[in-house]
Design a protein around this motif. Structure first.
Motif, PDB file in Angstrom:
ATOM      1  N   LYS A   1      11.776 -35.291 -13.014  1.00 35.51           N
ATOM      2  CA  LYS A   1      12.787 -35.679 -11.938  1.00 35.51           C
ATOM      3  C   LYS A   1      13.771 -34.663 -11.790  1.00 35.51           C
ATOM      4  O   LYS A   1      14.940 -34.954 -11.884  1.00 35.51           O
ATOM      5  N   ALA A   2      13.453 -33.240 -11.812  1.00 34.67           N
ATOM      6  CA  ALA A   2      14.240 -32.118 -11.789  1.00 34.67           C
ATOM      7  C   ALA A   2      15.174 -32.298 -10.491  1.00 34.67           C
ATOM      8  O   ALA A   2      14.799 -32.867  -9.520  1.00 34.67           O
ATOM      9  N   VAL A   3      16.256 -31.282 -10.678  1.00 28.45           N
ATOM     10  CA  VAL A   3      17.282 -31.305  -9.458  1.00 28.45           C
ATOM     11  C   VAL A   3      16.502 -30.622  -8.539  1.00 28.45           C
ATOM     12  O   VAL A   3      15.692 -29.809  -8.693  1.00 28.45           O
ATOM     13  N   ALA A   4      17.048 -30.906  -6.977  1.00 27.35           N
ATOM     14  CA  ALA A   4      16.687 -30.323  -5.952  1.00 27.35           C
ATOM     15  C   ALA A   4      17.084 -28.884  -5.850  1.00 27.35           C
ATOM     16  O   ALA A   4      18.422 -28.737  -6.489  1.00 27.35           O
ATOM     17  N   PRO A   5      16.803 -27.981  -5.108  1.00 26.72           N
ATOM     18  CA  PRO A   5      17.148 -26.723  -4.915  1.00 26.72           C
ATOM     19  C   PRO A   5      18.653 -26.834  -4.428  1.00 26.72           C
ATOM     20  O   PRO A   5      19.531 -25.835  -4.317  1.00 26.72           O
ATOM     21  N   SER A   6      18.843 -27.860  -3.549  1.00 28.50           N
ATOM     22  CA  SER A   6      20.235 -28.003  -2.709  1.00 28.50           C
ATOM     23  C   SER A   6      21.241 -28.499  -3.748  1.00 28.50           C
ATOM     24  O   SER A   6      22.400 -28.618  -3.253  1.00 28.50           O
ATOM     25  N   ASN A   7      20.845 -29.003  -4.649  1.00 25.42           N
ATOM     26  CA  ASN A   7      21.579 -29.460  -5.726  1.00 25.42           C
ATOM     27  C   ASN A   7      22.756 -28.706  -6.164  1.00 25.42           C
ATOM     28  O   ASN A   7      23.977 -29.329  -6.500  1.00 25.42           O
TER      29      ASN A   7
ATOM     30  N   ILE B   1       8.020 -37.847  -1.714  1.00 22.09           N
ATOM     31  CA  ILE B   1       8.368 -36.476  -2.007  1.00 22.09           C
ATOM     32  C   ILE B   1       9.555 -36.235  -0.977  1.00 22.09           C
ATOM     33  O   ILE B   1       9.644 -36.870   0.006  1.00 22.09           O
ATOM     34  N   PRO B   2      10.178 -35.152  -1.258  1.00 26.54           N
ATOM     35  CA  PRO B   2       9.645 -33.982  -2.264  1.00 26.54           C
ATOM     36  C   PRO B   2      10.057 -34.484  -3.759  1.00 26.54           C
ATOM     37  O   PRO B   2      11.072 -35.253  -3.971  1.00 26.54           O
ATOM     38  N   ARG B   3       9.408 -34.162  -4.700  1.00 28.71           N
ATOM     39  CA  ARG B   3       9.543 -34.601  -5.876  1.00 28.71           C
ATOM     40  C   ARG B   3       9.613 -32.800  -6.541  1.00 28.71           C
ATOM     41  O   ARG B   3       8.669 -32.016  -6.737  1.00 28.71           O
ATOM     42  N   PHE B   4      10.593 -32.506  -7.524  1.00 26.75           N
ATOM     43  CA  PHE B   4      10.670 -31.584  -8.412  1.00 26.75           C
ATOM     44  C   PHE B   4      10.346 -31.598  -9.783  1.00 26.75           C
ATOM     45  O   PHE B   4      11.111 -32.701 -10.515  1.00 26.75           O
ATOM     46  N   ILE B   5       9.758 -30.814 -10.513  1.00 26.50           N
ATOM     47  CA  ILE B   5       9.381 -31.074 -11.862  1.00 26.50           C
ATOM     48  C   ILE B   5       9.800 -29.643 -12.662  1.00 26.50           C
ATOM     49  O   ILE B   5       9.413 -28.643 -12.021  1.00 26.50           O
ATOM     50  N   LEU B   6      10.256 -29.883 -13.657  1.00 24.83           N
ATOM     51  CA  LEU B   6      10.633 -28.512 -14.482  1.00 24.83           C
ATOM     52  C   LEU B   6       9.738 -28.635 -15.937  1.00 24.83           C
ATOM     53  O   LEU B   6      10.000 -29.588 -16.626  1.00 24.83           O
ATOM     54  N   ILE B   7       9.234 -27.491 -16.165  1.00 23.20           N
ATOM     55  CA  ILE B   7       8.311 -27.469 -17.339  1.00 23.20           C
ATOM     56  C   ILE B   7       8.532 -26.090 -18.206  1.00 23.20           C
ATOM     57  O   ILE B   7       9.008 -25.135 -17.575  1.00 23.20           O
ATOM     58  N   ASP B   8       8.577 -26.143 -19.529  1.00 17.35           N
ATOM     59  CA  ASP B   8       9.160 -25.023 -20.290  1.00 17.35           C
ATOM     60  C   ASP B   8       7.956 -24.078 -20.531  1.00 17.35           C
ATOM     61  O   ASP B   8       6.868 -24.554 -20.134  1.00 17.35           O
ATOM     62  N   PRO B   9       8.041 -23.015 -21.202  1.00 16.62           N
ATOM     63  CA  PRO B   9       7.270 -21.942 -21.440  1.00 16.62           C
ATOM     64  C   PRO B   9       6.139 -22.512 -22.358  1.00 16.62           C
ATOM     65  O   PRO B   9       4.898 -21.827 -22.381  1.00 16.62           O
TER      66      PRO B   9
END
Length: 489
Positions: free
Chosen positions: A463-469, A447-455
């Motif tokens: 493995k979504a981008v980090a907020p700092s990206n 971690i950290p690990r970031f995940i993006l999910i649709d509606p």
């Protein structure tokens, strides 16, 4: 005094030895009869080791009946080590196709006794394990100094070597099994040294590494017959060899961050080429290619380079016995590819209520897996705050924070001190009821690990981008199908 102690120990242990019966039928089946005294319906788990993933290869989970007895039959492709878990006790076994072995377990004294084929071999493993546990006391303390560590290790070696010879002289243990068990014990010593190296020095180029520890890699026996035995200590030694010795050597010491990132995308091919130069043995080239592939999948998931490496492995070794393990890991990542249903994420909110990812259906969900003790995780929060500001008032976007803190009070305290960390917060303490394991379900190795999910509850990127990206807002808007900023309310 020491000789007297050793003699007393062997005098205590050797009476537990039972003579073997005649060899079982020529079959791949192993028949185990387990009997507890007093009679208790203890849970039973028996498994052998997958040398690639170190997971269970042939797992069997059941329980003793009301009479404290069970008969198990399992198919083994070859002789190998196995682990028996009986209640809270663990015992290493050595099983050969055709074995018929009875295991008596004294639940009061926590002792094992063996009858039947391979009784002599398994009694050896039981007695050696008993001695080893006594000798290991205090060995794995992080503050232990090198001289004390080596002195304890040498003392353990001497005592166990005398036990080994005494057992060979006193029983009918075959010379071949005696050699195998000796190799197993010596691999345990190598792992001890690797543990000390990793816990005290880690970096191989550290100038302070003493020679007795620095040379540990040259002591590893690259014996293809050991790969057949599912020996746990050998698997550990080879894993440490790759992680601490071979993988770091893939990258030049003076590589810049940009060069490192560029080389990292080619990691499996670079690592395997390095290994091939060192290990010309076909058996180890096959094994190490499978290990590199499994490692790459675990760390990076499926990338175009890893997919190509996977195809190469299948073409080179179409009948490899390591292939099922690699394919299992590969298919786990396929199940997490874009467009696949997102595994549910369940946890407990700070006020003790159960919460599920499904409750955020019809929203774009950005999942942040973190912990209070994770510095890189906490560093992302200020960047996330800026991104969230761009979606204020937009009820189509949700930020789900999944804490993996085992100390839930520390997690709650952190949230109280940081009320500006807005979003949905849940904790996945493994001891709490109603939680899932985001680590297992999303193959998270750090971690950290970031995940993006649709509606629709489908995966966009595990493995979504980090907020700092700097690209997160754009990625979320792609899913929303909007190009213009959403007005704040």
């Amino acid at each position: 005094m020491r000789t007297t102690l050793r003699t007393a120990l062997w005098g205590l242990l050797l009476p537990w030895l039972f003579a073997t019966c005649q060899s079982g039928p020529g079959t791949r089946t192993v028949k185990l009869t387990i009997q507890s005294t007093p009679q208790l319906p203890l849970p039973v788990k028996l498994d052998t080791l997958d040398m690639i993933s170190t997971a269970s290869l042939i797992p069997t989970e059941t329980a003793l009946d009301s009479a404290g007895r069970i008969v198990l039959e399992l198919e083994l492709p070859r002789p190998m080590f196995a682990t028996l878990e009986l209640g809270e006790r663990f015992q290493t076994l050595y099983l050969t196709p055709g074995d018929e072995l009875t295991i008596h377990y004294d639940t009061t004294g926590h002792r094992f006794r063996f009858e039947g084929t391979s009784a002599i071999a398994n009694t050896y493993l039981y007695q050696e394990g008993y001695l080893s546990r006594q000798l290991d006391a205090g060995m794995y303390q992080r503050d232990i100094d090198l001289d004390t560590f080596i002195a304890r290790l040498d003392s353990a070696k001497n005592i166990l070597a005398e036990f080994h010879q005494h057992y060979l002289d006193s029983t009918g243990l075959s010379a071949s099994l005696g050699t195998l068990f000796k190799q197993r014990r010596e691999l345990g010593y190598l792992w001890d040294k690797q543990w000390f190296f990793r816990s005290h020095y880690y970096a191989e180029d550290n100038p302070d590494v003493p020679e007795v520890i620095a040379n540990v890699w040259s002591e590893i026996p690259f014996d293809s017959t050991l790969l057949q035995t599912a020996m746990y200590s050998y698997s550990l030694v080879l894993d440490y060899y790759l992680d601490l010795h071979m993988y770091p050597s893939v990258y030049p010491e003076d590589a810049s961050d940009a060069e490192y990132d560029s080389l990292e995308t080619l990691f499996p091919f670079l690592a395997y080429e390095k290994i091939k130069q060192t290990h010309p043995s076909p058996a180890f080239q096959e094994y190490f290619q499978a290990k590199v592939l499994s490692y790459s999948l675990r760390i990076y998931g499926i990338t175009p380079v890893i997919d190509s490496f996977y195809t190469q492995f299948k073409q080179t070794y179409p009948a490899s016995r390591f292939r099922p393990s690699v394919e299992t890991k590969y298919q786990q990542w396929v199940a997490l590819s874009p467009g696949q249903p997102a595994p549910d994420i369940r946890g407990i909110t700070p006020d003790g209520k159960a919460f599920s990812l499904r409750e955020l259906r019809d929203k774009v969900v950005y999942v942040d897996v973190w912990a209070t003790w994770c510095g890189p995780c906490v560093e992302q929060f200020s960047h996330a705050k800026k991104v969230k500001k761009q979606f204020e008032g937009n009820d189509q976007v949700a930020f789900l924070y999944v804490s993996v803190d085992q100390n839930t009070e520390a997690w709650k305290k952190y949230l109280r001190k940081n009320p500006d960390l807005t979003g949905v917060h849940i904790n996945q303490n493994p001891d709490a009821e109603g939680t899932s394991s985001v680590y297992e379900d999303y193959l998270i190795n750090g971690i950290p690990r970031f995940i993006l999910i649709d509606p629709q509850g489908k995966i966009v990127n595990v493995k979504a981008v980090a907020p700092s990206n700097g690209e997160l807002e754009k990625e979320i808007r792609k899913v929303l199908g909007r190009q213009q900023p959403v007005a704040s309310l």
